[in-house]
Scaffold this motif. Structure first.
Motif, PDB file in Angstrom:
ATOM      1  N   ILE A   1      -9.415   7.697  -8.058  1.00 23.53           N
ATOM      2  CA  ILE A   1      -8.404   7.650  -6.988  1.00 23.53           C
ATOM      3  C   ILE A   1      -8.318   6.191  -6.567  1.00 23.53           C
ATOM      4  N   MET A   2      -7.185   5.575  -6.765  1.00 24.83           N
ATOM      5  CA  MET A   2      -7.121   4.118  -6.665  1.00 24.83           C
ATOM      6  C   MET A   2      -6.065   3.644  -5.663  1.00 24.83           C
ATOM      7  N   PRO A   3      -6.257   2.449  -5.114  1.00 26.56           N
ATOM      8  CA  PRO A   3      -5.320   1.922  -4.115  1.00 26.56           C
ATOM      9  C   PRO A   3      -4.292   0.974  -4.748  1.00 26.56           C
ATOM     10  N   TRP A   4      -3.401   0.527  -3.912  1.00 25.16           N
ATOM     11  CA  TRP A   4      -2.269  -0.278  -4.352  1.00 25.16           C
ATOM     12  C   TRP A   4      -2.550  -1.781  -4.306  1.00 25.16           C
ATOM     13  N   ASN A   5      -3.664  -2.225  -3.703  1.00 21.72           N
ATOM     14  CA  ASN A   5      -3.777  -3.671  -3.419  1.00 21.72           C
ATOM     15  C   ASN A   5      -4.021  -4.528  -4.662  1.00 21.72           C
ATOM     16  N   PHE A   6      -4.789  -3.988  -5.617  1.00 20.91           N
ATOM     17  CA  PHE A   6      -4.888  -4.621  -6.946  1.00 20.91           C
ATOM     18  C   PHE A   6      -4.570  -3.486  -7.921  1.00 20.91           C
TER      19      PHE A   6
ATOM     20  N   LEU B   1      -6.137   9.357 -13.604  1.00 25.37           N
ATOM     21  CA  LEU B   1      -5.876   8.423 -12.499  1.00 25.37           C
ATOM     22  C   LEU B   1      -4.940   9.048 -11.481  1.00 25.37           C
ATOM     23  N   LYS B   2      -5.413   9.120 -10.223  1.00 16.00           N
ATOM     24  CA  LYS B   2      -4.490   9.434  -9.120  1.00 16.00           C
ATOM     25  C   LYS B   2      -4.291   8.100  -8.386  1.00 16.00           C
ATOM     26  N   HIS B   3      -3.149   7.480  -8.675  1.00 19.02           N
ATOM     27  CA  HIS B   3      -2.904   6.165  -8.084  1.00 19.02           C
ATOM     28  C   HIS B   3      -2.248   6.330  -6.713  1.00 19.02           C
ATOM     29  N   ALA B   4      -2.241   5.239  -5.929  1.00 15.13           N
ATOM     30  CA  ALA B   4      -1.592   5.274  -4.611  1.00 15.13           C
ATOM     31  C   ALA B   4      -0.104   5.597  -4.783  1.00 15.13           C
ATOM     32  N   SER B   5       0.457   6.323  -3.808  1.00  9.97           N
ATOM     33  CA  SER B   5       1.832   6.840  -3.947  1.00  9.97           C
ATOM     34  C   SER B   5       2.882   5.739  -3.980  1.00  9.97           C
ATOM     35  N   ASN B   6       2.542   4.534  -3.507  1.00 11.57           N
ATOM     36  CA  ASN B   6       3.556   3.463  -3.494  1.00 11.57           C
ATOM     37  C   ASN B   6       3.555   2.617  -4.776  1.00 11.57           C
TER      38      ASN B   6
ATOM     39  N   PRO C   1       0.503  14.296  -5.324  1.00 15.46           N
ATOM     40  CA  PRO C   1       0.276  13.875  -3.943  1.00 15.46           C
ATOM     41  C   PRO C   1      -1.191  14.108  -3.564  1.00 15.46           C
ATOM     42  N   THR C   2      -1.601  13.460  -2.480  1.00 16.71           N
ATOM     43  CA  THR C   2      -2.974  13.608  -1.988  1.00 16.71           C
ATOM     44  C   THR C   2      -3.354  15.070  -1.764  1.00 16.71           C
ATOM     45  N   ALA C   3      -2.352  15.880  -1.380  1.00 18.19           N
ATOM     46  CA  ALA C   3      -2.635  17.289  -1.088  1.00 18.19           C
ATOM     47  C   ALA C   3      -3.237  18.015  -2.297  1.00 18.19           C
TER      48      ALA C   3
ATOM     49  N   GLY D   1     -10.677   2.547  -1.720  1.00 18.16           N
ATOM     50  CA  GLY D   1      -9.678   2.698  -0.664  1.00 18.16           C
ATOM     51  C   GLY D   1     -10.344   2.636   0.693  1.00 18.16           C
ATOM     52  N   SER D   2      -9.715   3.271   1.675  1.00 20.78           N
ATOM     53  CA  SER D   2     -10.224   3.209   3.046  1.00 20.78           C
ATOM     54  C   SER D   2     -11.454   4.108   3.207  1.00 20.78           C
ATOM     55  N   ASP D   3     -12.232   3.849   4.247  1.00 23.69           N
ATOM     56  CA  ASP D   3     -13.400   4.712   4.459  1.00 23.69           C
ATOM     57  C   ASP D   3     -12.965   6.119   4.838  1.00 23.69           C
TER      58      ASP D   3
ATOM     59  N   GLU E   1     -15.887   2.813  -3.363  1.00 20.10           N
ATOM     60  CA  GLU E   1     -15.731   1.392  -3.039  1.00 20.10           C
ATOM     61  C   GLU E   1     -14.719   1.358  -1.901  1.00 20.10           C
ATOM     62  N   LEU E   2     -15.246   1.217  -0.681  1.00 25.32           N
ATOM     63  CA  LEU E   2     -14.375   1.380   0.492  1.00 25.32           C
ATOM     64  C   LEU E   2     -14.063   0.021   1.121  1.00 25.32           C
ATOM     65  N   GLY E   3     -13.629   0.043   2.322  1.00 27.35           N
ATOM     66  CA  GLY E   3     -13.190  -1.211   2.938  1.00 27.35           C
ATOM     67  C   GLY E   3     -14.346  -2.150   3.233  1.00 27.35           C
TER      68      GLY E   3
ATOM     69  N   SER F   1      -7.288  -7.524   0.779  1.00 26.77           N
ATOM     70  CA  SER F   1      -8.348  -7.386  -0.217  1.00 26.77           C
ATOM     71  C   SER F   1      -9.590  -6.885   0.490  1.00 26.77           C
ATOM     72  N   CYS F   2     -10.305  -5.970  -0.170  1.00 26.73           N
ATOM     73  CA  CYS F   2     -11.513  -5.431   0.469  1.00 26.73           C
ATOM     74  C   CYS F   2     -12.541  -6.540   0.680  1.00 26.73           C
ATOM     75  N   ILE F   3     -12.591  -7.525  -0.251  1.00 25.22           N
ATOM     76  CA  ILE F   3     -13.587  -8.600  -0.125  1.00 25.22           C
ATOM     77  C   ILE F   3     -12.989  -9.885   0.441  1.00 25.22           C
TER      78      ILE F   3
ATOM     79  N   ALA G   1       2.173  -4.734   1.891  1.00 26.48           N
ATOM     80  CA  ALA G   1       2.655  -3.797   0.872  1.00 26.48           C
ATOM     81  C   ALA G   1       3.564  -2.701   1.435  1.00 26.48           C
ATOM     82  N   ARG G   2       3.354  -2.324   2.697  1.00 24.98           N
ATOM     83  CA  ARG G   2       4.156  -1.233   3.270  1.00 24.98           C
ATOM     84  C   ARG G   2       4.411  -1.514   4.740  1.00 24.98           C
ATOM     85  N   GLU G   3       5.525  -0.978   5.219  1.00 27.21           N
ATOM     86  CA  GLU G   3       5.882  -1.150   6.629  1.00 27.21           C
ATOM     87  C   GLU G   3       4.821  -0.538   7.554  1.00 27.21           C
TER      88      GLU G   3
ATOM     89  N   GLU H   1     -12.866  -2.786  13.391  1.00 26.67           N
ATOM     90  CA  GLU H   1     -12.100  -2.219  12.280  1.00 26.67           C
ATOM     91  C   GLU H   1     -11.805  -3.275  11.218  1.00 26.67           C
ATOM     92  N   GLU H   2     -11.406  -2.813  10.043  1.00 29.99           N
ATOM     93  CA  GLU H   2     -10.997  -3.727   8.974  1.00 29.99           C
ATOM     94  C   GLU H   2      -9.557  -4.168   9.250  1.00 29.99           C
ATOM     95  N   LEU H   3      -9.298  -5.482   9.223  1.00 27.99           N
ATOM     96  CA  LEU H   3      -7.914  -5.964   9.377  1.00 27.99           C
ATOM     97  C   LEU H   3      -7.385  -6.286   7.982  1.00 27.99           C
TER      98      LEU H   3
HETATM   99  P1  NDP Z   1      -6.001   4.885   1.463  1.00 26.01           P
HETATM  100  O1  NDP Z   1      -7.449   4.766   1.463  1.00 26.01           O
HETATM  101  O2  NDP Z   1      -5.380   5.975   2.267  1.00 26.01           O
HETATM  102  O3  NDP Z   1      -5.481   5.049  -0.059  1.00 26.01           O
HETATM  103  C1  NDP Z   1      -6.250   4.752  -1.206  1.00 26.01           C
HETATM  104  C2  NDP Z   1      -6.099   5.857  -2.229  1.00 26.01           C
HETATM  105  O4  NDP Z   1      -6.689   7.059  -1.728  1.00 26.01           O
HETATM  106  C3  NDP Z   1      -4.649   6.223  -2.534  1.00 26.01           C
HETATM  107  O5  NDP Z   1      -4.536   6.618  -3.884  1.00 26.01           O
HETATM  108  C4  NDP Z   1      -4.412   7.392  -1.616  1.00 26.01           C
HETATM  109  O6  NDP Z   1      -3.334   8.203  -2.033  1.00 26.01           O
HETATM  110  C5  NDP Z   1      -5.723   8.115  -1.711  1.00 26.01           C
HETATM  111  N1  NDP Z   1      -6.043   8.986  -0.580  1.00 26.01           N
HETATM  112  C6  NDP Z   1      -5.815   8.766   0.736  1.00 26.01           C
HETATM  113  N2  NDP Z   1      -6.291   9.789   1.477  1.00 26.01           N
HETATM  114  C7  NDP Z   1      -6.843  10.667   0.622  1.00 26.01           C
HETATM  115  C8  NDP Z   1      -7.473  11.938   0.775  1.00 26.01           C
HETATM  116  N3  NDP Z   1      -7.655  12.491   1.969  1.00 26.01           N
HETATM  117  N4  NDP Z   1      -7.888  12.572  -0.324  1.00 26.01           N
HETATM  118  C9  NDP Z   1      -7.711  12.031  -1.539  1.00 26.01           C
HETATM  119  N5  NDP Z   1      -7.123  10.847  -1.756  1.00 26.01           N
HETATM  120  C10 NDP Z   1      -6.676  10.165  -0.694  1.00 26.01           C
HETATM  121  O7  NDP Z   1      -5.372   3.496   1.868  1.00 26.01           O
HETATM  122  P2  NDP Z   1      -3.966   3.138   2.550  1.00 26.01           P
HETATM  123  O8  NDP Z   1      -3.037   2.769   1.472  1.00 26.01           O
HETATM  124  O9  NDP Z   1      -3.448   4.147   3.485  1.00 26.01           O
HETATM  125  O10 NDP Z   1      -4.417   1.875   3.385  1.00 26.01           O
HETATM  126  C11 NDP Z   1      -5.009   2.081   4.657  1.00 26.01           C
HETATM  127  C12 NDP Z   1      -6.177   1.157   4.869  1.00 26.01           C
HETATM  128  O11 NDP Z   1      -7.175   1.393   3.883  1.00 26.01           O
HETATM  129  C13 NDP Z   1      -5.881  -0.320   4.710  1.00 26.01           C
HETATM  130  O12 NDP Z   1      -5.290  -0.836   5.849  1.00 26.01           O
HETATM  131  C14 NDP Z   1      -7.251  -0.867   4.405  1.00 26.01           C
HETATM  132  O13 NDP Z   1      -7.960  -1.031   5.604  1.00 26.01           O
HETATM  133  C15 NDP Z   1      -7.894   0.209   3.584  1.00 26.01           C
HETATM  134  N6  NDP Z   1      -7.807  -0.041   2.129  1.00 26.01           N
HETATM  135  C16 NDP Z   1      -8.881  -0.612   1.509  1.00 26.01           C
HETATM  136  C17 NDP Z   1      -8.821  -0.899   0.169  1.00 26.01           C
HETATM  137  C18 NDP Z   1      -9.962  -1.526  -0.535  1.00 26.01           C
HETATM  138  O14 NDP Z   1      -9.767  -2.214  -1.536  1.00 26.01           O
HETATM  139  N7  NDP Z   1     -11.184  -1.290  -0.096  1.00 26.01           N
HETATM  140  C19 NDP Z   1      -7.623  -0.661  -0.631  1.00 26.01           C
HETATM  141  C20 NDP Z   1      -6.558  -0.034   0.112  1.00 26.01           C
HETATM  142  C21 NDP Z   1      -6.675   0.250   1.436  1.00 26.01           C
HETATM  143  P3  NDP Z   1      -1.880   8.079  -1.324  1.00 26.01           P
HETATM  144  O15 NDP Z   1      -1.392   6.706  -1.587  1.00 26.01           O
HETATM  145  O16 NDP Z   1      -1.098   9.125  -2.022  1.00 26.01           O
HETATM  146  O17 NDP Z   1      -2.100   8.346   0.133  1.00 26.01           O
END
Ligand code: NDP
Length: 452
Positions: free
Chosen positions: A125-130, A151-156, A184-186, A204-206, A226-228, A259-261, A303-305, A356-358
């Motif tokens: 499950i991966m985020p959009w930042n990289f 791979l379940k990538h971020a929706s954006n 979708p996440t659901a 992704g986020s914690d 690998e969280l924030g 970036s997380c780091i 990356a998003r509004e 919090e993480e900015l």
């Molecule tokens: P998220 O953590 O919500 O998204 C990361 C990935 O996890 C996406 O693929 C997302 O899918 C998925 N996801 C989110 N919630 C769930 C869930 N409950 N169950 C399963 N998968 C899930 O990050 P956001 O894009 O919303 O960013 C929010 C904050 O997260 C940022 O402001 C930052 O603080 C932190 N972040 C940290 C990252 C890092 O590198 N450590 C990377 C990205 C974000 P979907 O896109 O469909 O929601």
């Protein structure tokens, strides 16, 4: 799944998400491909992973432009990201076999050893930042270890998800060894629960990490998280202030701060706080927001509004609680999701900027009395991903590096990931490691074989 260009706010593409049946077909196809991939030798896997690297390099311009269009980072950063993915692939093609070689151990057996064998299919499950690197960081290791991957990538960033799947297809991988799931996440918990999935990794986020870890725990699936992070950038009295300011600005503003780091908390020993800030502010002020495709632009949009709104709320709540804006601290007018390059001073415990993480171009400043106080502040965070310290005394730097509660500690350098070194965090930054020999052993069955 929707792609919106963050530089303009315009919709680029709408890709329909799959329903249950589509998901089930993909999982079945991957399950069918898994036994043959498991039995493929390291030589063949390495050949294909090297071809994936060549494919990335051959289409570098195309993939880099796609990243910039979908999530907004500077085109040169996107290009560097693709290069790094190719490096990661080559590194594991060269070293996976040695990392996973049988390890003989003398016991009361005739022969006894440890064999590292693939687990099956890993859900990422991966985020959009990289959007490429986060995926390749995982995929190069998982595939070289003999696992298949979904791979379940971020929706954006659905375009990136499909392009990555395409890299493996063009490289000649057998069908369904790597699949992007457009879900979708659901639907994620359903995938975690599925018996065809062996393990889960999330970046992704914690908050997302907690949900995924809870679901994986319920179904007894191994996870790597690998969280924030809210990395400290500690400037001691004897630091080279010019260099610290230059690297600090780059470390905070890379990827528009997403970036997380990234260096997020600037912990400054009082004696050098003002001279450091003068130099730092000068560099941050020079950043030029604009079209990320253009060479002269040095600050990309967020990356998003909704991420910009969230960042601004964290900043304004902190100011209301007494923090002092030194620079920026506001969204930029006009189209696109731009935020001013910003410095927030006098941040204290209890403020959102402290706790919090900015995730954006906002540096926060914490002032320390001395070195011991700086160490205390650096460790006073629920996160523990990276940290860096600046001093002309490398031995002192190393002592602090060992005392930081973080997964990666750098002395006189910017925290960065490197395929040769383990990467991951402690505390709310997650657990498990990616990269290096440690990363590839996360998703294997460390099997004991004992023969009389
Ligand atoms: P998220 O953590 O919500 O998204 C990361 C990935 O996890 C996406 O693929 C997302 O899918 C998925 N996801 C989110 N919630 C769930 C869930 N409950 N169950 C399963 N998968 C899930 O990050 P956001 O894009 O919303 O960013 C929010 C904050 O997260 C940022 O402001 C930052 O603080 C932190 N972040 C940290 C990252 C890092 O590198 N450590 C990377 C990205 C974000 P979907 O896109 O469909 O929601």
């Amino acid at each position: 799944m929707e792609s919106i260009n963050p530089a303009t706010g315009e919709r680029i593409a709408d890709i329909p998400a799959w329903d249950d049946a589509g998901l089930d077909r993909a999982l079945e196809a991957v399950a069918r491909a898994t036994p043959a991939w498991r039995d493929t030798g390291f030589g063949e896997r390495a050949r294909l992973v090297r071809r994936a690297a060549a494919e990335l390099r051959a289409r570098l311009d195309e993939y880099a432009a796609l990243i910039t269009r979908e999530m907004g980072k500077l085109l040169r950063e996107s290009r560097a990201e693709i290069e790094k993915c190719a490096w990661g692939c080559e590194y594991y093609a060269d070293h996976a076999e040695e990392f996973l070689r049988d390890e003989r151990i003398a016991t009361d057996a005739g022969t006894s050893y440890v064999a590292c064998q693939p687990l099956g299919t890993v859900l990422a499950i991966m985020p959009w930042n990289f959007p490429f690197w986060q995926v390749f960081r995982f995929a190069a290791t998982a595939l070289m270890a003999g696992n298949t991957a979904v791979l379940k990538h971020a929706s954006n960033v659905p375009g990136c998800a499909l392009a990555i799947e395409d890299v493996f297809r063009r490289a000649g991988f057998p069908p369904d060894v790597f699949r992007a799931l457009l879900i979708p996440t659901a639907l994620v918990e359903r995938v975690i629960a599925d018996r065809r999935i062996s393990a889960v990794t999330l970046t992704g986020s914690d908050g997302a990490g907690r949900h995924v870890a809870a679901a994986a725990g319920k179904h007894l699936k191994k996870t790597v998280l690998e969280l924030g992070g809210s990395d400290a950038f500690v400037v001691l009295e004897d630091a080279d202030l010019e260099e610290a300011a230059t690297v600090g600005a780059a470390a905070r503003m890379q990827n528009a701060g997403q970036s997380c780091i990234a260096a997020k908390r600037f912990v400054l020993v009082e004696a050098v706080a003002e001279p450091f800030l003068a130099r730092f502010k000068e560099r941050i002020r020079r950043l030029k927001p604009g079209d990320p495709m253009r060479e002269e632009t040095t600050l990309a949009p967020l990356a998003r509004e909704d991420l910009r709104r969230q960042l601004h709320a964290q900043v304004t709540d902190s100011i209301a609680a007494g923090a002092k804006p030194l620079l920026g601290c506001e969204p930029l007018p006009g189209p696109g999701f731009y935020y001013a390059p910003s410095i927030l001073d006098r941040v204290r415990p209890g403020m959102r900027a402290y706790e919090e993480e900015l995730f954006g171009p906002v540096a926060i400043v914490l002032r320390a009395r001395d070195e011991a106080d700086a160490l205390r502040l650096a460790n006073d965070s629920r996160f523990g991903l990276g940290a860096s310290v600046w001093t002309r005394d490398p031995a002192k730097g190393e002592r602090l590096a060992r005392a930081f509660e973080a997964g990666s500690c750098f002395v006189n350098g910017m925290v960065k990931s490197d395929p040769r070194l383990p990467f991951g965090g402690v505390k709310d930054s997650g657990y498990g490691r990616e990269l290096s020999a440690h990363g590839i052993r996360e998703f294997v069955n460390v099997k004991t074989v004992w023969v009389r």
